[in-house]
Write a protein that holds these residues in place. Sequence first.
Motif, PDB file in Angstrom:
ATOM      1  N   ASN A   1       0.848  -1.188   0.000  1.00 27.69           N
ATOM      2  CA  ASN A   1       0.000   0.000   0.000  1.00 27.69           C
ATOM      3  C   ASN A   1       0.881   1.235   0.000  1.00 27.69           C
ATOM      4  N   ASN A   2       0.265   2.396  -0.076  1.00 32.38           N
ATOM      5  CA  ASN A   2       1.034   3.616  -0.247  1.00 32.38           C
ATOM      6  C   ASN A   2       1.821   4.025   0.982  1.00 32.38           C
ATOM      7  N   SER A   3       1.612   3.377   2.113  1.00 28.09           N
ATOM      8  CA  SER A   3       2.421   3.655   3.293  1.00 28.09           C
ATOM      9  C   SER A   3       3.604   2.705   3.408  1.00 28.09           C
ATOM     10  N   GLY A   4       3.762   1.790   2.455  1.00 31.86           N
ATOM     11  CA  GLY A   4       4.896   0.884   2.441  1.00 31.86           C
ATOM     12  C   GLY A   4       4.620  -0.447   3.093  1.00 31.86           C
ATOM     13  N   ALA A   5       3.414  -0.703   3.570  1.00 26.41           N
ATOM     14  CA  ALA A   5       3.101  -1.975   4.214  1.00 26.41           C
ATOM     15  C   ALA A   5       2.999  -3.080   3.167  1.00 26.41           C
ATOM     16  N   ILE A   6       3.614  -4.238   3.454  1.00 28.23           N
ATOM     17  CA  ILE A   6       3.583  -5.382   2.553  1.00 28.23           C
ATOM     18  C   ILE A   6       2.266  -6.123   2.742  1.00 28.23           C
ATOM     19  N   ILE A   7       1.468  -6.244   1.671  1.00 26.77           N
ATOM     20  CA  ILE A   7       0.223  -6.988   1.707  1.00 26.77           C
ATOM     21  C   ILE A   7       0.472  -8.437   1.321  1.00 26.77           C
ATOM     22  N   SER A   8       1.278  -8.649   0.280  1.00 27.75           N
ATOM     23  CA  SER A   8       1.619 -10.014  -0.131  1.00 27.75           C
ATOM     24  C   SER A   8       2.950  -9.986  -0.856  1.00 27.75           C
ATOM     25  N   CYS A   9       3.890 -10.844  -0.423  1.00 30.35           N
ATOM     26  CA  CYS A   9       5.206 -10.915  -1.040  1.00 30.35           C
ATOM     27  C   CYS A   9       5.809 -12.276  -0.723  1.00 30.35           C
ATOM     28  N   PRO A  10       6.425 -12.962  -1.712  1.00 25.53           N
ATOM     29  CA  PRO A  10       7.009 -14.276  -1.442  1.00 25.53           C
ATOM     30  C   PRO A  10       8.314 -14.208  -0.662  1.00 25.53           C
ATOM     31  N   MET A  11       8.890 -12.982  -0.464  1.00 22.59           N
ATOM     32  CA  MET A  11      10.173 -12.876   0.210  1.00 22.59           C
ATOM     33  C   MET A  11      10.096 -12.092   1.509  1.00 22.59           C
ATOM     34  N   LEU A  12       9.045 -11.265   1.690  1.00 23.73           N
ATOM     35  CA  LEU A  12       8.903 -10.453   2.894  1.00 23.73           C
ATOM     36  C   LEU A  12       7.609 -10.812   3.616  1.00 23.73           C
ATOM     37  N   LEU A  13       7.600 -10.612   4.923  1.00 21.77           N
ATOM     38  CA  LEU A  13       6.421 -10.925   5.730  1.00 21.77           C
ATOM     39  C   LEU A  13       5.325  -9.905   5.490  1.00 21.77           C
TER      40      LEU A  13
ATOM     41  N   GLY B   1      15.689  -4.204   1.794  1.00 20.86           N
ATOM     42  CA  GLY B   1      16.669  -3.941   2.844  1.00 20.86           C
ATOM     43  C   GLY B   1      18.093  -3.792   2.365  1.00 20.86           C
ATOM     44  N   ARG B   2      18.332  -3.823   1.038  1.00 20.57           N
ATOM     45  CA  ARG B   2      19.699  -3.693   0.542  1.00 20.57           C
ATOM     46  C   ARG B   2      19.826  -2.422  -0.298  1.00 20.57           C
ATOM     47  N   ASP B   3      20.934  -1.696  -0.093  1.00 23.34           N
ATOM     48  CA  ASP B   3      21.197  -0.492  -0.866  1.00 23.34           C
ATOM     49  C   ASP B   3      21.995  -0.860  -2.114  1.00 23.34           C
ATOM     50  N   VAL B   4      21.310  -1.352  -3.127  1.00 27.45           N
ATOM     51  CA  VAL B   4      21.930  -1.727  -4.403  1.00 27.45           C
ATOM     52  C   VAL B   4      21.081  -1.168  -5.523  1.00 27.45           C
ATOM     53  N   PHE B   5      21.714  -1.016  -6.681  1.00 29.21           N
ATOM     54  CA  PHE B   5      20.982  -0.525  -7.846  1.00 29.21           C
ATOM     55  C   PHE B   5      19.895  -1.524  -8.239  1.00 29.21           C
ATOM     56  N   SER B   6      18.694  -1.014  -8.495  1.00 26.29           N
ATOM     57  CA  SER B   6      17.570  -1.889  -8.814  1.00 26.29           C
ATOM     58  C   SER B   6      16.694  -1.266  -9.895  1.00 26.29           C
ATOM     59  N   ILE B   7      16.011  -2.140 -10.618  1.00 24.08           N
ATOM     60  CA  ILE B   7      14.978  -1.730 -11.577  1.00 24.08           C
ATOM     61  C   ILE B   7      13.653  -2.273 -11.081  1.00 24.08           C
ATOM     62  N   ALA B   8      12.642  -1.429 -10.980  1.00 22.59           N
ATOM     63  CA  ALA B   8      11.354  -1.840 -10.429  1.00 22.59           C
ATOM     64  C   ALA B   8      10.228  -1.373 -11.346  1.00 22.59           C
ATOM     65  N   GLY B   9       9.272  -2.273 -11.581  1.00 28.54           N
ATOM     66  CA  GLY B   9       8.053  -1.912 -12.286  1.00 28.54           C
ATOM     67  C   GLY B   9       6.920  -1.747 -11.289  1.00 28.54           C
ATOM     68  N   TYR B  10       5.971  -0.912 -11.590  1.00 33.16           N
ATOM     69  CA  TYR B  10       4.882  -0.660 -10.647  1.00 33.16           C
ATOM     70  C   TYR B  10       3.605  -0.337 -11.401  1.00 33.16           C
TER      71      TYR B  10
ATOM     72  N   GLY C   1       2.725  -7.309   6.372  1.00 33.80           N
ATOM     73  CA  GLY C   1       2.716  -6.346   7.464  1.00 33.80           C
ATOM     74  C   GLY C   1       4.031  -5.623   7.644  1.00 33.80           C
ATOM     75  N   SER C   2       5.150  -6.188   7.134  1.00 37.62           N
ATOM     76  CA  SER C   2       6.424  -5.467   7.197  1.00 37.62           C
ATOM     77  C   SER C   2       6.375  -4.285   6.236  1.00 37.62           C
ATOM     78  N   ARG C   3       7.389  -3.423   6.329  1.00 39.47           N
ATOM     79  CA  ARG C   3       7.316  -2.177   5.577  1.00 39.47           C
ATOM     80  C   ARG C   3       8.589  -1.931   4.755  1.00 39.47           C
ATOM     81  N   ILE C   4       8.401  -1.182   3.679  1.00 46.92           N
ATOM     82  CA  ILE C   4       9.523  -0.661   2.895  1.00 46.92           C
ATOM     83  C   ILE C   4       9.952   0.646   3.535  1.00 46.92           C
ATOM     84  N   GLU C   5      11.199   0.706   3.997  1.00 50.19           N
ATOM     85  CA  GLU C   5      11.650   1.865   4.754  1.00 50.19           C
ATOM     86  C   GLU C   5      12.176   2.996   3.871  1.00 50.19           C
ATOM     87  N   ASP C   6      12.594   2.696   2.675  1.00 51.86           N
ATOM     88  CA  ASP C   6      13.162   3.725   1.795  1.00 51.86           C
ATOM     89  C   ASP C   6      12.032   4.591   1.247  1.00 51.86           C
ATOM     90  N   ARG C   7      11.946   5.830   1.753  1.00 50.79           N
ATOM     91  CA  ARG C   7      10.863   6.727   1.354  1.00 50.79           C
ATOM     92  C   ARG C   7      10.969   7.155  -0.114  1.00 50.79           C
TER      93      ARG C   7
END
Length: 636
Positions: free
Chosen positions: A222-234, A264-273, A236-242
């Motif tokens: 969601n727009n606050s960074g809460a994980i609703i469904s992810c195969p790698m993250l729990l 949780g890693r500071d590496v170069f990434s490509i993301a689709g949304y 309810g956890s959150r994305i901290e990078d604003r």
Amino acid sequence: MKMGDNDAGVALNKARGGMVMQSKKRRFGLSGKLVLAILAVGAIPLVISLSVAYYRGSNELQNVIGASFQALAEGSAAKVDAELQRIITVDRILAQQAEDDPKVRAELLGDQSRGKNSPVVQFDWPPAAETEPVIDALKASRVTGLEGVSSPSDESAAAKVTGLYLDSATQQHTLHISTPIHDGKGTIPIGWLQRDYDVKKLFDPIIYPIRFGGTGHVMLINNSGAIISCPMLLTGSRIEDRTLLASVTKNRAGWTTAENDGHGRDVFSIAGYAPLAGVNALLPPGESWHMFVWQDSREIFAPAKSLLIGVLLAGLLSLGLLAALSYYASSHIVKPIQRLRREASRIAGGDLSQPLAIHTGDEIEELAGELDEMRIQLRQHISTLEDKVEERTRELKENQAEKDRVTEQLIQAEKVAAIGTMASGIGHEINNPLYVIMGRAEAIRDEKDVSACNEYARDIIKQTKHISAIVKNLSGYIRPASQHELEEIDVNEKLAEALAMAKLSLLDDRIDIRQNFVPVPKIFAKHEEIQQVFFNVIRNGIQAMAGNKGILEVTTTLEDNQVCIRIKDTGTGILAEHLGKIFDPFFTTKGPDEGEGLGMFIVRKIVTKYNGSITLESQVDKGTTVTIRFPGVEPI
């Protein structure tokens, strides 16, 4: 008394000694330099092309991957939207069934007649036996009165999703959907059908199967960074990078790059949304859901890096083969050019006795012929130089009537002497183009591209013509002036030629030559005499600065309708008591091997011969300025 070939060689070897010492210090032979040059020619384009290809390939790969991730995010968002719409459709059907159920209507309509302090109507419905079996994620289903909603202003809504919250009893994240129940006419809401769904059971079957590569997957946030469904993250956890969160929670689909992978890693990434448009329309104001697609950048760019390494290894192998072939060619193809270089060095060393015979049937043979012609002329003039000077000088003293003729011969002798001092410089000037010719000949041997071979051949012809021009220029310079007629002369052109001749052997690396030529009228004279005037003055200026840093400034201007030439040096200057004797014959302050005192005498003779004038200004330790003026024959 005649000067033999051996004596000439001894004299020229003194001037050449410095060049011999430098040649002994060379680290690489000709073959080694050619190999290094060819390797550089091959390596530089290889490195540049690989760098450009990798940069462009990475950008294009990034664009393709970004577009693919965007499409995957849009497709995944559409699937989740469709699933939620299906759930909401089921809930609406149940809400309509509740409207037709007399018991539900009785409870809800009875609730409206209760007071404000009465307990809220709430009961489980439909019964478990009637619950649709297709909704495995359903945790609870109940009917409540109108007071059972958190926002009475939304009572007229068709349905609403309250968002993600943690069930304190089960410690499971739950999705709550409320659907209104209307009266029999379907216009006035009388209660709510409220149903809770297990988020993991609802969305994981859609999100988890979407995997690609070793790390690629999609996640619902969601727009606050809460994980609703992810195969790698729990959940309810959150994305901290604003910064990353702001980039992927826009109200449109797209893709972006970031320095954080959202895991949780500071590496170069490509993301689709992509946003979930259907769900977001039902969520409370200020909340939105988004699909986020990610893959480890190391996995993304691994094929490109592998390809780059393969191409690099192939390039190194090609350079190795190129080095072997270039070494072979430098050892077998350039032998005629090496022989020509040796002969030129021998002539520069003063050995004029052996003819130069090279038979290659091309421009190199023509160049050898020009060099041999120069050798013959040098030998002839050097062998008779001293006899001519002594004979003409004696005749000048004995018979004043012979003065003009002797002066002409002295001028010629001075030119021949100058050519003799430049012999080593001539050989050095010719050697430089020879190296270029050897390199191009070797390249033609190895090059298969016809257009490239033609280009190399043009370079060889250009350098050969350059050497031929040097030889012809010197040959024309030493011919007697009586062989030429008066003609219009470009002063700037002759100054440039005189400077070029001075550079052959006289110019010190510490002397800076500055030229400031402007368009001026031509003068009427013999070109070889004017060139000798300029050469003698320039030579004196350079010799005055020998062994020290200095500046030789040559300028041309038009003053009072006269062509004005100024040659200024920053040398030792001339003593005041010597200024009046500078133009006297046989007056010199130089050493016995540096001149006979005829240079400036001849200069003034030639200048006055063509109605010109020459003046000299000098200060000790500051330098000397020679100003020459000629009448012009045409306006600019």
